[in-house]
Every structure is written in structure tokens, then in C-alpha cells.
Design a protein around this motif. Structure first.
Motif, mmCIF file in Angstrom:
data_model
loop_
_atom_site.group_PDB
_atom_site.id
_atom_site.type_symbol
_atom_site.label_atom_id
_atom_site.label_comp_id
_atom_site.label_asym_id
_atom_site.label_seq_id
_atom_site.Cartn_x
_atom_site.Cartn_y
_atom_site.Cartn_z
ATOM 1 N N LEU A 1 0.837 -1.201 0.000
ATOM 2 C CA LEU A 1 0.000 0.000 0.000
ATOM 3 C C LEU A 1 0.874 1.255 0.000
ATOM 4 C CD1 LEU A 1 -3.010 0.845 0.219
ATOM 5 C CD2 LEU A 1 -2.633 0.992 2.674
ATOM 6 N N PHE A 2 1.900 1.254 0.831
ATOM 7 C CA PHE A 2 2.835 2.380 0.877
ATOM 8 C C PHE A 2 3.550 2.553 -0.450
ATOM 9 C CE2 PHE A 2 7.204 3.823 1.517
ATOM 10 C CZ PHE A 2 6.975 5.076 2.056
ATOM 11 N N LEU A 3 4.043 1.462 -1.004
ATOM 12 C CA LEU A 3 4.795 1.544 -2.258
ATOM 13 C C LEU A 3 3.915 1.963 -3.426
ATOM 14 C CD1 LEU A 3 7.143 -1.548 -1.940
ATOM 15 C CD2 LEU A 3 7.741 0.865 -1.733
ATOM 16 N N LEU A 4 2.679 1.519 -3.446
ATOM 17 C CA LEU A 4 1.762 1.921 -4.512
ATOM 18 C C LEU A 4 1.479 3.422 -4.461
ATOM 19 C CD1 LEU A 4 -0.151 1.067 -6.822
ATOM 20 C CD2 LEU A 4 -1.910 0.837 -5.076
ATOM 21 N N ALA A 5 1.195 3.937 -3.270
ATOM 22 C CA ALA A 5 0.936 5.373 -3.127
ATOM 23 C C ALA A 5 2.183 6.184 -3.477
ATOM 24 C CB ALA A 5 0.475 5.682 -1.708
ATOM 25 N N MET A 6 3.345 5.704 -3.067
ATOM 26 C CA MET A 6 4.592 6.412 -3.377
ATOM 27 C C MET A 6 4.866 6.374 -4.878
ATOM 28 S SD MET A 6 7.083 8.133 -2.081
ATOM 29 C CE MET A 6 7.104 7.744 -0.363
ATOM 30 N N ALA A 7 4.590 5.260 -5.522
ATOM 31 C CA ALA A 7 4.822 5.152 -6.963
ATOM 32 C C ALA A 7 3.908 6.087 -7.745
ATOM 33 C CB ALA A 7 4.614 3.706 -7.416
ATOM 34 N N VAL A 8 2.672 6.227 -7.300
ATOM 35 C CA VAL A 8 1.756 7.144 -7.986
ATOM 36 C C VAL A 8 2.235 8.576 -7.839
ATOM 37 C CG1 VAL A 8 -0.591 8.077 -7.950
ATOM 38 C CG2 VAL A 8 -0.231 5.619 -7.826
ATOM 39 N N GLU A 9 2.670 8.956 -6.646
ATOM 40 C CA GLU A 9 3.146 10.327 -6.436
ATOM 41 C C GLU A 9 4.420 10.597 -7.231
ATOM 42 O OE1 GLU A 9 3.068 12.640 -3.151
ATOM 43 O OE2 GLU A 9 1.489 11.558 -2.096
ATOM 44 N N VAL A 10 5.351 9.665 -7.220
ATOM 45 C CA VAL A 10 6.597 9.853 -7.971
ATOM 46 C C VAL A 10 6.318 9.846 -9.466
ATOM 47 C CG1 VAL A 10 8.816 8.768 -8.520
ATOM 48 C CG2 VAL A 10 8.088 8.983 -6.146
ATOM 49 N N GLY A 11 5.423 8.966 -9.907
ATOM 50 C CA GLY A 11 5.062 8.934 -11.323
ATOM 51 C C GLY A 11 4.424 10.228 -11.780
ATOM 52 N N ALA A 12 3.584 10.807 -10.947
ATOM 53 C CA ALA A 12 2.968 12.088 -11.298
ATOM 54 C C ALA A 12 4.010 13.197 -11.337
ATOM 55 C CB ALA A 12 1.868 12.430 -10.304
ATOM 56 N N MET A 13 4.973 13.137 -10.440
ATOM 57 C CA MET A 13 6.014 14.163 -10.406
ATOM 58 C C MET A 13 6.937 14.030 -11.627
ATOM 59 S SD MET A 13 8.691 15.160 -7.349
ATOM 60 C CE MET A 13 9.111 13.453 -7.110
ATOM 61 N N VAL A 14 7.263 12.821 -11.999
ATOM 62 C CA VAL A 14 8.167 12.598 -13.135
ATOM 63 C C VAL A 14 7.509 13.012 -14.450
ATOM 64 C CG1 VAL A 14 9.265 10.773 -14.496
ATOM 65 C CG2 VAL A 14 9.546 10.820 -12.023
ATOM 66 N N THR A 15 6.231 12.701 -14.607
ATOM 67 C CA THR A 15 5.555 13.056 -15.847
ATOM 68 C C THR A 15 5.144 14.519 -15.892
ATOM 69 O OG1 THR A 15 3.413 12.380 -14.951
ATOM 70 C CG2 THR A 15 4.675 10.725 -16.186
ATOM 71 N N GLY A 16 5.195 15.192 -14.776
ATOM 72 C CA GLY A 16 4.874 16.606 -14.745
ATOM 73 C C GLY A 16 3.402 16.915 -14.586
ATOM 74 N N THR A 17 2.604 15.923 -14.286
ATOM 75 C CA THR A 17 1.179 16.173 -14.084
ATOM 76 C C THR A 17 0.947 16.621 -12.644
ATOM 77 O OG1 THR A 17 0.784 13.868 -13.482
ATOM 78 C CG2 THR A 17 0.484 14.466 -15.789
ATOM 79 N N THR A 18 -0.023 17.475 -12.454
ATOM 80 C CA THR A 18 -0.360 17.924 -11.108
ATOM 81 C C THR A 18 -1.551 17.126 -10.603
ATOM 82 O OG1 THR A 18 -1.803 19.644 -11.972
ATOM 83 C CG2 THR A 18 0.490 20.246 -11.531
ATOM 84 N N LEU A 19 -1.465 16.724 -9.368
ATOM 85 C CA LEU A 19 -2.549 15.973 -8.751
ATOM 86 C C LEU A 19 -3.507 16.949 -8.073
ATOM 87 C CD1 LEU A 19 -0.490 13.136 -7.038
ATOM 88 C CD2 LEU A 19 -1.836 12.963 -9.107
#
Length: 76
Positions: free
Chosen positions: A24-42
């Protein structure tokens, strides 16, 4: 012989609970890092949800070790 809480396998419960909380922790962290890398704002609600999932994952992993690994076996 059945214990106080039934026939529970505490080592397996502990491992699965820690694995579930860590994933659960890794999934949430991966989504946040993925959004940061692609430049999309959450949206703010999504960012808050992901932070809460990360917190729940860390706290849940620590609590599951103490509950399933220490407290329940000692009370039988």
C-alpha cells in the motif's frame, strides 16, 4: 489444539499484514513519484488521499508486527 482465538497461524498473519501495508505504501509512493516525473499535477484531494495511504501503510506495518507477532501470541 485450538487456542483462545481459534487456530491462527501468527507468523503467516504477520507476514501478510506487513506485506499488504508495505505494498500500500509503495503503490501510493509510486503514484506520487510517477505524477512528479511526468509533470502532471494531482488534485489536492488525490494528494491528500495518497499521503494518507502512505501513512496508513507505515503505521499499519508497525502495528501488525506488534499485534499479530507479539500481543496475540502472548495472550493465548
Amino acid at each position: 489444539m485450538s487456542g483462545r482465538y481459534g487456530n491462527l497461524d501468527y507468523p503467516t498473519l504477520t507476514k501478510r499484514a506487513v506485506l499488504g501495508c508495505a505494498s500500500l505504501f509503495l503503490l501510493a509512493m509510486a503514484v506520487e513519484v510517477g505524477a512528479m516525473v511526468t509533470g502532471t499535477t494531482l488534485p489536492p484531494w488525490e494528494h491528500a488521499l495518497l499521503v494518507d495511504l502512505e501513512l496508513f501503510g507505515v503505521v499499519g506495518a508497525f502495528l501488525s508486527v506488534f499485534v499479530f507477532g507479539v500481543a496475540l501470541p502472548l495472550t493465548e
